[in-house]
Design a protein around this motif. Structure first.
Motif, PDB file in Angstrom:
ATOM      1  N   HIS A   9      -1.761  15.566  23.996  1.00  0.00           N
ATOM      2  CA  HIS A   9      -1.111  15.314  25.289  1.00  0.00           C
ATOM      3  C   HIS A   9      -0.221  14.078  25.172  1.00  0.00           C
ATOM      4  O   HIS A   9      -0.716  12.954  25.091  1.00  0.00           O
ATOM      5  CB  HIS A   9      -2.202  15.119  26.352  1.00  0.00           C
ATOM      6  CG  HIS A   9      -1.679  15.010  27.742  1.00  0.00           C
ATOM      7  ND1 HIS A   9      -2.517  14.803  28.821  1.00  0.00           N
ATOM      8  CD2 HIS A   9      -0.418  15.084  28.244  1.00  0.00           C
ATOM      9  CE1 HIS A   9      -1.785  14.745  29.919  1.00  0.00           C
ATOM     10  NE2 HIS A   9      -0.512  14.897  29.599  1.00  0.00           N
ATOM     11  N   HIS A  15      -2.437  10.950  23.608  1.00  0.00           N
ATOM     12  CA  HIS A  15      -3.878  11.054  23.363  1.00  0.00           C
ATOM     13  C   HIS A  15      -4.214  12.510  23.094  1.00  0.00           C
ATOM     14  O   HIS A  15      -3.373  13.397  23.228  1.00  0.00           O
ATOM     15  CB  HIS A  15      -4.671  10.515  24.560  1.00  0.00           C
ATOM     16  CG  HIS A  15      -4.387  11.246  25.837  1.00  0.00           C
ATOM     17  ND1 HIS A  15      -3.337  10.920  26.652  1.00  0.00           N
ATOM     18  CD2 HIS A  15      -4.982  12.308  26.420  1.00  0.00           C
ATOM     19  CE1 HIS A  15      -3.310  11.734  27.686  1.00  0.00           C
ATOM     20  NE2 HIS A  15      -4.290  12.599  27.572  1.00  0.00           N
ATOM     21  N   ASP A  17      -6.981  15.381  24.249  1.00  0.00           N
ATOM     22  CA  ASP A  17      -8.035  15.714  25.199  1.00  0.00           C
ATOM     23  C   ASP A  17      -9.030  16.638  24.508  1.00  0.00           C
ATOM     24  O   ASP A  17      -8.709  17.785  24.185  1.00  0.00           O
ATOM     25  CB  ASP A  17      -7.444  16.364  26.444  1.00  0.00           C
ATOM     26  CG  ASP A  17      -6.673  15.361  27.284  1.00  0.00           C
ATOM     27  OD1 ASP A  17      -7.289  14.374  27.720  1.00  0.00           O
ATOM     28  OD2 ASP A  17      -5.459  15.549  27.489  1.00  0.00           O
TER      29      ASP A  17
HETATM   30 MN    MN Z   1      -4.710  14.215  28.947  1.00  0.00          MN
END
Ligand code: MN
Length: 159
Positions: A9, A15, A17
């Motif tokens: 993401h 980051h 997920d």
């Molecule tokens: Mn996210």
């Protein structure tokens, strides 16, 4: 078997997920540096809100608002618990071990809660087994979507 998914993401901060299907929802952690196959790497995993199972297939661009950015399905597959304890209880106790059967992530992993509170902080750590691998890290060597083979940069280039 229950499913797992890792969505890369590219939001305000990049980051990964990390999501495990537990009790009909996707329990979710945001992993800034992404998962590693190296047991020496302890990756911070910040617990975030549960997501619906259907979210695990999502790739594309999220417009303005929470989570705005670009998402690809970086890995997915099934998982199984490594201890007899009911898994939701293991999570409640802050120490859960499980095996991933994905395309990039395989073998045993442990999630260990270090700090509780509003945004509980966990560590995601590869267990030492035949799937452990000190290098190369799949986050770097295999950046593409397991659905389309395209990268976050490809999707951003379309926009
Ligand atoms: Mn996210």
């Amino acid at each position: 078997m229950a499913t797992f998914v890792v969505q890369k993401h590219d939001a305000t901060r990049l980051h990964y997920d990390f999501r495990l299907e537990v009790g009909g929802v996707l329990r979710s952690w945001a992993v800034p540096r992404g998962p590693s196959l190296d047991p020496a790497q302890r990756r911070l995993a910040v617990e975030v809100q549960d997501h619906e199972l259907s979210w695990g297939d999502f790739e594309g661009t999220i417009g303005a608002g929470y989570g705005a950015g670009t998402v690809i399905v970086w890995d997915r597959g099934t998982w199984s618990p490594l201890r007899e304890l009911p898994f939701d209880r293991a999570l409640a106790e802050g120490h859960a071990s499980f095996e991933l059967h994905g395309e990039k992530l395989r073998g045993g992993f442990t999630l260990r809660r270090m700090h509780a509170g509003e945004k509980p902080q966990w560590l995601l750590i590869k267990r030492r087994d035949e799937e452990a691998d000190a290098a190369p890290d799949p986050v770097g060597s295999r950046p593409e979507s397991v659905i389309t083979g395209r990268t976050v940069e490809d999707l951003i280039g379309d926009a």
